[in-house]
Scaffold this motif. Structure first.
Motif, PDB file in Angstrom:
ATOM      1  N   ALA A  75       0.858  -1.195   0.000  1.00  0.00           N
ATOM      2  CA  ALA A  75       0.000   0.000   0.000  1.00  0.00           C
ATOM      3  C   ALA A  75       0.888   1.237   0.000  1.00  0.00           C
ATOM      4  CB  ALA A  75      -0.925   0.023   1.217  1.00  0.00           C
ATOM      5  N   VAL A  76       0.348   2.332  -0.511  1.00  0.00           N
ATOM      6  CA  VAL A  76       0.983   3.645  -0.428  1.00  0.00           C
ATOM      7  C   VAL A  76      -0.072   4.641   0.050  1.00  0.00           C
ATOM      8  CG1 VAL A  76       2.775   3.240  -2.160  1.00  0.00           C
ATOM      9  CG2 VAL A  76       0.522   4.073  -2.878  1.00  0.00           C
ATOM     10  N   ALA A  77       0.389   5.798   0.526  1.00  0.00           N
ATOM     11  CA  ALA A  77      -0.547   6.783   1.074  1.00  0.00           C
ATOM     12  C   ALA A  77       0.108   8.152   1.083  1.00  0.00           C
ATOM     13  CB  ALA A  77      -0.978   6.391   2.479  1.00  0.00           C
ATOM     14  N   THR A  78      -0.729   9.180   1.212  1.00  0.00           N
ATOM     15  CA  THR A  78      -0.257  10.555   1.387  1.00  0.00           C
ATOM     16  C   THR A  78      -1.028  11.206   2.526  1.00  0.00           C
ATOM     17  OG1 THR A  78      -1.820  11.227  -0.356  1.00  0.00           O
ATOM     18  CG2 THR A  78       0.516  10.997  -0.957  1.00  0.00           C
ATOM     19  N   TYR A  79      -0.336  12.092   3.245  1.00  0.00           N
ATOM     20  CA  TYR A  79      -0.949  12.818   4.367  1.00  0.00           C
ATOM     21  C   TYR A  79      -0.520  14.274   4.290  1.00  0.00           C
ATOM     22  CZ  TYR A  79      -1.878  14.437   9.094  1.00  0.00           C
ATOM     23  OH  TYR A  79      -2.314  15.156  10.176  1.00  0.00           O
ATOM     24  N   TYR A  80      -1.498  15.159   4.440  1.00  0.00           N
ATOM     25  CA  TYR A  80      -1.241  16.595   4.516  1.00  0.00           C
ATOM     26  C   TYR A  80      -1.849  17.111   5.818  1.00  0.00           C
ATOM     27  CZ  TYR A  80      -0.030  16.432  -0.435  1.00  0.00           C
ATOM     28  OH  TYR A  80       0.557  16.139  -1.631  1.00  0.00           O
ATOM     29  N   GLY A  81      -1.002  17.603   6.692  1.00  0.00           N
ATOM     30  CA  GLY A  81      -1.468  18.201   7.937  1.00  0.00           C
ATOM     31  C   GLY A  81      -1.130  19.676   7.967  1.00  0.00           C
ATOM     32  N   SER A  82      -2.150  20.512   8.008  1.00  0.00           N
ATOM     33  CA  SER A  82      -1.920  21.960   8.014  1.00  0.00           C
ATOM     34  C   SER A  82      -2.626  22.567   9.218  1.00  0.00           C
ATOM     35  CB  SER A  82      -2.442  22.600   6.719  1.00  0.00           C
ATOM     36  OG  SER A  82      -3.848  22.423   6.606  1.00  0.00           O
ATOM     37  N   GLY A  83      -2.130  23.711   9.648  1.00  0.00           N
ATOM     38  CA  GLY A  83      -2.758  24.336  10.799  1.00  0.00           C
ATOM     39  C   GLY A  83      -2.218  25.722  11.072  1.00  0.00           C
ATOM     40  N   ARG A  84      -2.881  26.353  12.040  1.00  0.00           N
ATOM     41  CA  ARG A  84      -2.472  27.682  12.510  1.00  0.00           C
ATOM     42  C   ARG A  84      -2.527  27.662  14.030  1.00  0.00           C
ATOM     43  NH1 ARG A  84      -6.437  32.191  10.878  1.00  0.00           N
ATOM     44  NH2 ARG A  84      -7.578  31.369  12.666  1.00  0.00           N
ATOM     45  N   ARG A  85      -1.399  27.954  14.667  1.00  0.00           N
ATOM     46  CA  ARG A  85      -1.312  27.963  16.128  1.00  0.00           C
ATOM     47  C   ARG A  85      -0.985  29.384  16.581  1.00  0.00           C
ATOM     48  NH1 ARG A  85      -0.132  22.402  16.925  1.00  0.00           N
ATOM     49  NH2 ARG A  85      -1.626  21.386  15.525  1.00  0.00           N
ATOM     50  N   THR A  86      -1.776  29.890  17.508  1.00  0.00           N
ATOM     51  CA  THR A  86      -1.598  31.251  18.005  1.00  0.00           C
ATOM     52  C   THR A  86      -1.584  31.227  19.526  1.00  0.00           C
ATOM     53  OG1 THR A  86      -2.858  32.067  16.092  1.00  0.00           O
ATOM     54  CG2 THR A  86      -2.457  33.618  17.897  1.00  0.00           C
ATOM     55  N   ARG A  87      -0.638  31.951  20.110  1.00  0.00           N
ATOM     56  CA  ARG A  87      -0.522  32.021  21.571  1.00  0.00           C
ATOM     57  C   ARG A  87      -0.386  33.485  21.996  1.00  0.00           C
ATOM     58  NH1 ARG A  87       0.595  27.065  23.983  1.00  0.00           N
ATOM     59  NH2 ARG A  87       1.166  25.399  22.538  1.00  0.00           N
ATOM     60  N   PRO A  88      -1.492  34.138  22.392  1.00  0.00           N
ATOM     61  CA  PRO A  88      -1.391  35.479  22.962  1.00  0.00           C
ATOM     62  C   PRO A  88      -1.221  35.395  24.484  1.00  0.00           C
ATOM     63  CG  PRO A  88      -3.693  34.941  22.555  1.00  0.00           C
ATOM     64  CD  PRO A  88      -2.884  33.741  22.120  1.00  0.00           C
ATOM     65  N   SER A  89      -0.509  36.345  25.047  1.00  0.00           N
ATOM     66  CA  SER A  89      -0.353  36.381  26.498  1.00  0.00           C
ATOM     67  C   SER A  89      -0.144  37.817  26.953  1.00  0.00           C
ATOM     68  CB  SER A  89       0.813  35.505  26.965  1.00  0.00           C
ATOM     69  OG  SER A  89       2.039  35.999  26.475  1.00  0.00           O
ATOM     70  N   LEU A  90      -0.593  38.100  28.188  1.00  0.00           N
ATOM     71  CA  LEU A  90      -0.461  39.427  28.768  1.00  0.00           C
ATOM     72  C   LEU A  90      -0.398  39.279  30.283  1.00  0.00           C
ATOM     73  CD1 LEU A  90      -0.502  42.567  28.324  1.00  0.00           C
ATOM     74  CD2 LEU A  90      -2.985  42.416  28.697  1.00  0.00           C
ATOM     75  N   ASN A  91       0.536  39.979  30.909  1.00  0.00           N
ATOM     76  CA  ASN A  91       0.564  40.004  32.361  1.00  0.00           C
ATOM     77  C   ASN A  91       0.977  41.389  32.834  1.00  0.00           C
ATOM     78  OD1 ASN A  91       3.376  38.869  31.476  1.00  0.00           O
ATOM     79  ND2 ASN A  91       3.715  39.749  33.503  1.00  0.00           N
ATOM     80  N   ALA A  92       0.508  41.749  34.015  1.00  0.00           N
ATOM     81  CA  ALA A  92       0.792  43.056  34.589  1.00  0.00           C
ATOM     82  C   ALA A  92       0.960  42.903  36.092  1.00  0.00           C
ATOM     83  CB  ALA A  92      -0.323  44.050  34.270  1.00  0.00           C
ATOM     84  N   ALA A  93       1.820  43.717  36.669  1.00  0.00           N
ATOM     85  CA  ALA A  93       2.053  43.716  38.113  1.00  0.00           C
ATOM     86  C   ALA A  93       2.176  45.152  38.597  1.00  0.00           C
ATOM     87  CB  ALA A  93       3.315  42.928  38.450  1.00  0.00           C
ATOM     88  N   PHE A  94       1.551  45.438  39.763  1.00  0.00           N
ATOM     89  CA  PHE A  94       1.572  46.780  40.357  1.00  0.00           C
ATOM     90  C   PHE A  94       1.984  46.666  41.814  1.00  0.00           C
ATOM     91  CE2 PHE A  94      -0.630  50.110  42.787  1.00  0.00           C
ATOM     92  CZ  PHE A  94      -0.046  51.236  42.212  1.00  0.00           C
ATOM     93  N   GLN A  95       2.891  47.527  42.239  1.00  0.00           N
ATOM     94  CA  GLN A  95       3.334  47.568  43.630  1.00  0.00           C
ATOM     95  C   GLN A  95       3.217  48.997  44.160  1.00  0.00           C
ATOM     96  OE1 GLN A  95       7.311  45.749  43.006  1.00  0.00           O
ATOM     97  NE2 GLN A  95       6.692  44.266  44.576  1.00  0.00           N
ATOM     98  N   TRP A  96       2.819  49.063  45.446  1.00  0.00           N
ATOM     99  CA  TRP A  96       2.685  50.371  46.096  1.00  0.00           C
ATOM    100  C   TRP A  96       3.228  50.267  47.511  1.00  0.00           C
ATOM    101  CZ3 TRP A  96      -2.343  52.391  48.638  1.00  0.00           C
ATOM    102  CH2 TRP A  96      -2.120  53.687  49.156  1.00  0.00           C
ATOM    103  N   ARG A  97       4.184  51.128  47.835  1.00  0.00           N
ATOM    104  CA  ARG A  97       4.750  51.179  49.173  1.00  0.00           C
ATOM    105  C   ARG A  97       4.452  52.565  49.749  1.00  0.00           C
ATOM    106  NH1 ARG A  97      10.869  49.755  49.359  1.00  0.00           N
ATOM    107  NH2 ARG A  97       9.998  47.686  48.897  1.00  0.00           N
ATOM    108  N   PRO A  98       3.322  52.690  50.472  1.00  0.00           N
ATOM    109  CA  PRO A  98       2.956  54.015  50.991  1.00  0.00           C
ATOM    110  C   PRO A  98       3.907  54.528  52.069  1.00  0.00           C
ATOM    111  CG  PRO A  98       1.455  52.336  51.811  1.00  0.00           C
ATOM    112  CD  PRO A  98       2.324  51.672  50.789  1.00  0.00           C
ATOM    113  N   ASN A  99       4.540  53.616  52.804  1.00  0.00           N
ATOM    114  CA  ASN A  99       5.510  54.009  53.814  1.00  0.00           C
ATOM    115  C   ASN A  99       6.463  52.839  54.035  1.00  0.00           C
ATOM    116  OD1 ASN A  99       4.165  52.214  55.752  1.00  0.00           O
ATOM    117  ND2 ASN A  99       2.568  53.817  55.823  1.00  0.00           N
ATOM    118  N   GLU A 100       7.340  52.957  55.012  1.00  0.00           N
ATOM    119  CA  GLU A 100       8.336  51.923  55.229  1.00  0.00           C
ATOM    120  C   GLU A 100       7.746  50.640  55.794  1.00  0.00           C
ATOM    121  OE1 GLU A 100      11.382  53.528  57.670  1.00  0.00           O
ATOM    122  OE2 GLU A 100      12.179  54.863  56.109  1.00  0.00           O
ATOM    123  N   ARG A 101       6.528  50.699  56.341  1.00  0.00           N
ATOM    124  CA  ARG A 101       5.951  49.529  56.980  1.00  0.00           C
ATOM    125  C   ARG A 101       5.054  48.717  56.035  1.00  0.00           C
ATOM    126  NH1 ARG A 101       4.226  51.774  63.028  1.00  0.00           N
ATOM    127  NH2 ARG A 101       6.369  52.296  63.693  1.00  0.00           N
TER     128      ARG A 101
END
Length: 334
Positions: free
Chosen positions: A109-135
């Protein structure tokens, strides 16, 4: 497990660029910005995809304390085509009733295979720090991660193993166990069949967190709470087909060139004519998995100025998790 695969040659090329910027303005603020991008080209799919990321951060001295912010994002995508040409590892032997050159061996036997695709990876991160005083120190963070996938796959299987298959125009070459076919024309036997499939999948993950730290002489207290939610969905569709008749097959088992491997073609058979196909079956599947959790912790520490014990520590942890999975599928065939 019963086929040898020849992958068509492919090239993925990438060009990357990056930039960085930093500045300082007295003691009031410090900011750093960074970004990069790259262009990916895939020659089999003949596609170009731009990927990139950025990072922005800043720190301020204000009338209500010191503050800092960081934001980071990325976008990655690739469109691809993975094509293979396959031949069976099971070897047949031509019989006297099949050809005027019996005795040669050939992959069944013989055969053919075609695999196609689109892969997307979005990402977002945020960080906030607040030091109102030394404590006191307060912080918050946010995270998003995504995944998107759209695939389309095509497969055709050409059997050569039935006893009523006739071989003509046979060319052979020496093999480890006698003469083996290099090429031939096959008439009759089983008709080729195959499938066309599509997959649509996606993931969304979100997380938010809050935290606080308090310090006063030898005492330290900290607390954090975070919530996460993640969902994965996948939808599959698969159409099975067969040719309406058995066309004459012209088969080569090792074509010249660096890739080698098998090829086949159908003589006087229009693959674009829907009347030359029959519908054999339909498979559908929907899948959804999701999970969420809330987790919290708090810690206490006291360090006395003197004594045998240098520090007293205590903490609490709590987590609540939920997860579920739902899948439904069906198959109808003719």
């Amino acid at each position: 497990a019963n086929s040898a695969v020849t992958a068509s040659s492919g090239i993925v090329a990438a060009i990357a660029l990056g930039a960085e910027y930093r500045s300082e303005t007295g003691s009031q603020s410090v900011d750093a910005n960074y970004g990069s991008g790259n262009l990916i080209y895939a020659d089999q799919a003949d596609t170009s995809d731009l990927n990139g990321n950025f990072l922005i951060s800043n720190r301020w001295q204000t009338g209500v304390g010191e503050m800092g912010l960081l934001v980071n994002g990325a976008w990655n995508r690739i469109r691809f085509l993975d094509s293979t040409r396959e031949e069976s590892l099971v070897m047949g032997v031509a019989q006297p009733g099949q050809t005027d050159q019996p005795g040669f061996r050939f992959p069944d036997a013989v055969a053919t295979y075609y695999g196609s695709g689109r892969r997307t990876r979005p990402s977002l991160n945020a960080a906030f720090q607040w030091r109102p005083n030394e404590r006191w120190e307060l912080n918050a963070d946010l995270l998003f991660q995504g995944y998107r996938s759209r695939d389309a796959n095509s497969y055709m299987f050409v059997p050569l193993f039935t006893g009523d298959t006739q071989f003509s125009d046979v060319t052979t070459e020496p093999g480890a166990s006698g003469e083996q076919a290099r090429s031939f024309t096959a008439t009759g036997g089983l008709r080729p069949d195959g499938f066309e499939s599509a997959v649509d999948a996606r993931t969304n993950t979100y997380q938010v967190g809050l935290g606080a730290v308090y310090r006063n002489e030898g005492f330290r207290w900290s607390a954090d709470i975070a919530a996460t939610d993640s969902t994965y969905e996948q939808h599959d569709a698969n159409v099975d087909f067969a040719l309406a008749s058995t066309p004459v097959r012209e088969v080569q088992f090792d074509v010249p060139g660096d890739d080698g491997g098998p090829t086949y073609s159908f003589r006087d058979f229009d693959l674009k004519d829907p009347n030359n196909f029959i519908f054999r079956g339909l498979f559908e599947r929907n899948h959804r998995a999701e999970g969420s959790d809330v987790q919290a912790r708090t810690d206490f520490e006291f360090a006395p100025e003197s004594g045998f014990v240098t520090a007293y520590q205590a903490g609490l942890r709590a987590t609540d998790r939920d997860a579920s999975r739902r899948t439904g599928q069906r198959y109808a065939y003719w």
